[in-house]
Design an enzyme around this catalytic site. Structure first.
Site, short mmCIF file in Angstrom:
data_model
loop_
_atom_site.label_atom_id
_atom_site.label_comp_id
_atom_site.label_asym_id
_atom_site.label_seq_id
_atom_site.Cartn_x
_atom_site.Cartn_y
_atom_site.Cartn_z
N PRO A 142 0.81 -1.22 0.00
CG PRO A 142 -0.72 -1.57 1.69
CD PRO A 142 0.60 -2.04 1.19
CD GLU A 143 4.61 2.61 -2.71
OE1 GLU A 143 4.88 3.73 -3.16
OE2 GLU A 143 5.37 1.63 -2.87
CE LYS A 177 3.63 5.30 2.14
NZ LYS A 177 4.77 4.43 2.49
NE ARG A 224 10.25 0.74 4.31
CZ ARG A 224 9.33 1.59 3.89
NH1 ARG A 224 9.11 1.73 2.59
NH2 ARG A 224 8.62 2.28 4.75
#
Length: 251
Positions: free
Chosen positions: A2-3, A51, A241
């Site tokens: 999700p972004e 977000k 990340r």
């Protein structure tokens, strides 16, 4: 993953199904808010901020953040409910289920946006200001570009997919310093263009080619040939990340 575009699309979908409807069920499965029952109240607004997602019901606001694995599923019943369910909202035949939400809380509607006051300009919001976003980006020139793009205080909505894709299209390594970006406004405007182009679809595309397997430049493509020059895409998963880059196209 999700972004900002996913959250914007999720808010639009929830708004389409629940907006203006009276809740006939409100089941919150988070201990702190388990006694909150908004049954009988009208869903007035559903909006996103970066977000973050807000469902405004009566004097309350249901605030959620999808984090890495969360989602909202909405449609005519039955929408599946299992152990990952954090909230169930129903309005007649419509059911909205929040799954694996990283954050779920009920706030005072008058002050709900206090929790996102620290965010930079929202790439898909009415407050979008490329000049402010560019200034935020350039404020720390010795910072790695990827780290700066992922900082929601700089600009709100970019996650790891867009971060890697933006580094590729700008020709910079994710580890390069922000000072290497000669035109910060152009970079943040590209970011906005990417999210805006994807706000109405679930399958994200940054290449302009929506055919399966051809939607992204570098993200998730370690070991494959660069779409631009054919060089093998590299990756690094030693940090928080995973990063991806083309050694030839990015410097």
């Amino acid at each position: 993953m999700p972004e900002g575009d996913t959250v914007w699309h999720t808010a639009a979908t929830l708004r389409q199904h629940l907006g203006g409807q009276t809740l006939t069920r409100c089941d919150i499965r988070v201990p702190q808010f388990a006694t909150v029952d908004l049954t009988g109240h009208v869903v007035d607004e559903v909006l996103s901020r970066g977000k973050h997602l807000f469902i405004r019901v009566g004097r309350a606001s249901i605030h959620s953040h999808l984090k890495m694995d969360g989602s909202w599923r909405v449609g005519n019943r039955p929408v599946r409910v299992d152990h990952r369910t954090r909230i169930i909202l129903e309005a007649g035949p419509v059911r909205a289920v929040g799954i694996d939400l990283g954050v779920l809380e009920v706030l005072d509607r008058d002050h709900d946006t206090d929790v996102v006051a620290h965010l930079g300009p929202d790439l898909l919001g009415q407050d979008w200001d490329p000049q402010v976003a560019a200034a935020n980006l350039a404020a720390r020139p010795d910072r790695p570009i990827a780290e700066a793009l992922l900082d929601q205080r700089v600009l709100a909505g970019i996650g790891n997919v867009y971060c890697n894709e933006l580094c590729f299209v700008s020709g910079h390594l994710p580890t390069a310093h922000v000072s290497a970006v000669t035109d910060p406004r152009r970079l943040v405007s590209r970011a906005r263009d990417m999210l805006w182009a994807n706000r109405l679809r679930w399958n994200r595309c940054t290449t302009g080619d929506t055919r399966p397997g051809r939607q992204l430049w570098v993200y998730g493509r370690a070991g494959q040939g660069c779409r631009r020059c054919g060089t093998r895409i590299e990756s690094d998963d030693t940090g928080e990340r995973v990063t991806y880059w083309c050694p030839a196209c990015q410097r």
